[in-house]
Design an enzyme around this catalytic site. Structure first.
Site, PDB file in Angstrom:
ATOM      1  N   TYR A 121      -4.790  -7.651   2.634  1.00  0.00           N
ATOM      2  CA  TYR A 121      -3.833  -8.279   3.493  1.00  0.00           C
ATOM      3  C   TYR A 121      -4.367  -9.439   4.197  1.00  0.00           C
ATOM      4  O   TYR A 121      -3.860  -9.960   5.113  1.00  0.00           O
ATOM      5  CB  TYR A 121      -3.259  -7.343   4.527  1.00  0.00           C
ATOM      6  CG  TYR A 121      -2.281  -6.269   3.961  1.00  0.00           C
ATOM      7  CD1 TYR A 121      -1.826  -6.260   2.613  1.00  0.00           C
ATOM      8  CD2 TYR A 121      -1.571  -5.489   4.860  1.00  0.00           C
ATOM      9  CE1 TYR A 121      -0.846  -5.312   1.919  1.00  0.00           C
ATOM     10  CE2 TYR A 121      -0.534  -4.527   4.262  1.00  0.00           C
ATOM     11  CZ  TYR A 121      -0.438  -4.552   2.891  1.00  0.00           C
ATOM     12  OH  TYR A 121       0.777  -3.492   2.451  1.00  0.00           O
ATOM     13  N   LYS A 168     -11.095   4.492  -1.728  1.00  0.00           N
ATOM     14  CA  LYS A 168     -11.212   4.623  -3.057  1.00  0.00           C
ATOM     15  C   LYS A 168     -12.844   3.854  -3.518  1.00  0.00           C
ATOM     16  O   LYS A 168     -12.828   2.951  -4.344  1.00  0.00           O
ATOM     17  CB  LYS A 168      -9.979   3.799  -3.471  1.00  0.00           C
ATOM     18  CG  LYS A 168      -9.789   4.053  -5.175  1.00  0.00           C
ATOM     19  CD  LYS A 168      -9.359   5.220  -5.510  1.00  0.00           C
ATOM     20  CE  LYS A 168      -9.368   5.421  -6.987  1.00  0.00           C
ATOM     21  NZ  LYS A 168      -8.883   6.769  -7.494  1.00  0.00           N
ATOM     22  N   ASP A 200      -6.035   8.342  -3.580  1.00  0.00           N
ATOM     23  CA  ASP A 200      -4.879   8.888  -4.460  1.00  0.00           C
ATOM     24  C   ASP A 200      -4.991  10.375  -4.322  1.00  0.00           C
ATOM     25  O   ASP A 200      -3.730  10.708  -4.193  1.00  0.00           O
ATOM     26  CB  ASP A 200      -5.270   8.431  -5.700  1.00  0.00           C
ATOM     27  CG  ASP A 200      -6.622   8.467  -6.311  1.00  0.00           C
ATOM     28  OD1 ASP A 200      -7.646   8.705  -5.470  1.00  0.00           O
ATOM     29  OD2 ASP A 200      -6.795   8.315  -7.611  1.00  0.00           O
ATOM     30  N   ASP A 224      -0.941   1.631   5.105  1.00  0.00           N
ATOM     31  CA  ASP A 224       0.514   0.918   5.095  1.00  0.00           C
ATOM     32  C   ASP A 224       1.199   2.155   4.197  1.00  0.00           C
ATOM     33  O   ASP A 224       2.401   2.464   4.363  1.00  0.00           O
ATOM     34  CB  ASP A 224       0.478  -0.446   4.368  1.00  0.00           C
ATOM     35  CG  ASP A 224       1.880  -1.027   4.718  1.00  0.00           C
ATOM     36  OD1 ASP A 224       3.095  -0.431   5.138  1.00  0.00           O
ATOM     37  OD2 ASP A 224       2.116  -2.222   4.084  1.00  0.00           O
ATOM     38  N   ASP A 228       3.878   5.628   4.979  1.00  0.00           N
ATOM     39  CA  ASP A 228       5.095   5.427   4.703  1.00  0.00           C
ATOM     40  C   ASP A 228       5.280   6.976   3.891  1.00  0.00           C
ATOM     41  O   ASP A 228       6.441   7.480   4.222  1.00  0.00           O
ATOM     42  CB  ASP A 228       5.586   4.349   3.919  1.00  0.00           C
ATOM     43  CG  ASP A 228       6.046   3.089   4.655  1.00  0.00           C
ATOM     44  OD1 ASP A 228       5.453   3.035   5.719  1.00  0.00           O
ATOM     45  OD2 ASP A 228       6.962   2.627   4.011  1.00  0.00           O
TER      46      ASP A 228
HETATM   47 MG    MG Z   1       4.991  -0.783   5.797  1.00  0.00          MG
END
Ligand code: MG
Ligand code: NAI
Length: 326
Positions: A121, A168, A200, A224, A228
């Protein structure tokens, strides 16, 4: 008592419904606040060509704390600079199942500590040809260590056993390898227990048995996505607050976005934003944060509830109930 200076940036969509709800709750405490409102988001871009006005950025950079709602298409243009404005290096995201809320996994009680400045990001994306685009992933020892220092203190304050690092590094050996090594080295030096999990595999494990995790330290994108995912385990995005913490300032926002499917109907769940305001109070060192959190938990347990939680109450009904409990 000096007033806490709070920048209030509702943004777009349900941000304009849930942020006023959180301000109502803050005003219902015995604390003194000076709220300054500022604008950002899609509607500002449509009017002025720019989603994040300079005044809004400057306000967040100078206020004691900022309360933010959500931005739509312009989310990246708004929230990434605002997080930078408060020098936030960590995004704290608790994902907890509350009594009375129908959760897929009622035993879930996690906190994600998400790296907040780099990873994928960091904005280094390029279109190299009609066929090819690239992204440069940035990982530094310094940002990883700063996150790890915070995680170690968080473990101590919470009285936790240690933390889990999700990464990872088996595939992204250089970048996630650096992240993992830097985080584990700090924990080792401070005598904090850790374990690691491939991100994962974490996604599966957390669905099957969330109780095995407590504090999860992860890179930006992973935090992120995985938070969620955890929202799905506890009853939805309307429940997840977050704190973007910097050395001196913080920015507090729900994890959810603008919810265009329900925006304007007055039925958004304000819990995530009110819980973010509670995190803001805790950040400011005010013990009223716990009282606000308890009031929200009480209302989640006994109602009224918004439609996302199976009820038929409005945002205002829930907010009034929280204020009443306070
Ligand atoms: Mg988000
Ligand atoms: P979203 O979080 O806005 O909505 C996803 C689903 O959850 C929708 O069905 C929505 O109704 C529901 N939901 C979310 N918050 C709720 C609440 N408080 N009460 C009841 N239901 C709630 O995510 P989506 O739909 O992927 O994104 C919509 C817009 O929001 C996009 O333009 C996106 O860019 C933006 N966004 C902005 C963020 C930010 O400003 N930090 C974060 C995530 C998305």
């Amino acid at each position: 008592m000096t007033a806490h200076e709070i920048a209030v940036i509702p943004g777009d969509g349900i941000g304009r419904e849930v942020v006023p709800a959180a301000v109502d709750v803050l005003e219902a405490t015995d604390l003194e606040f000076e709220f300054t409102y500022a604008d950002a988001g899609d509607h500002v871009r449509d009017e002025t060509g720019e989603a994040l006005p300079r005044e809004t950025y400057d306000l967040a950079a100078s206020a004691d704390a900022t309360l933010f709602g959500a931005a739509g298409e312009t989310a990246a243009d708004v929230i990434l600079p605002l997080r930078a404005a408060v020098d936030s290096f960590v995004n704290v995201r608790p994902a907890k199942a509350y009594p009375g809320v129908d959760a897929l996994r009622p035993e879930t009680d996690l906190v994600f500590l998400r790296e907040n400045t780099e990873g994928v990001y960091s904005g280094h994306e390029d279109r190299l040809s009609d066929d090819l685009s690239t992204l440069t992933r940035v990982v530094t020892d310094s940002a990883s260590e700063q996150l790890a220092e915070f995680a170690c203190e968080f473990v101590e304050t919470r009285g936790a056993d240690g933390f889990t690092v999700a990464h990872k590094a088996n595939v992204m050996r250089e970048t996630d390898g650096r992240f993992r090594d830097a985080v584990l080295a700090v924990a080792d030096e401070r005598g904090v227990e850790t374990d690691e999990v491939l991100m994962d595999a974490f996604a599966t494990h957390v669905c099957l048995d969330p109780a095995q995790f407590d504090i999860v330290v992860c890179p930006n994108l992973a935090g992120d996505v995985l938070s969620d995912l955890a929202a799905g385990l506890v009853g939805g995005l309307g429940l997840l607050p977050s704190a973007n913490v910097g050395p001196e300032r913080g920015l507090f926002e729900p994890v959810h976005g603008t919810a265009p499917d329900i925006a304007g109907e007055g039925v958004a769940n304000p819990a995530a934003t009110i819980l973010s305001a509670a995190m803001c109070l805790e950040f400011l060192g005010c013990e009223e944060g716990a009282a606000v959190r308890e009031a929200v938990e009480d209302v989640l347990e006994s109602g009224p509830r918004t439609p996302d939680l199976g009820g038929d109450a409005t945002t205002e009904d829930v907010t009034a109930a929280v204020v009443d409990r306070l």
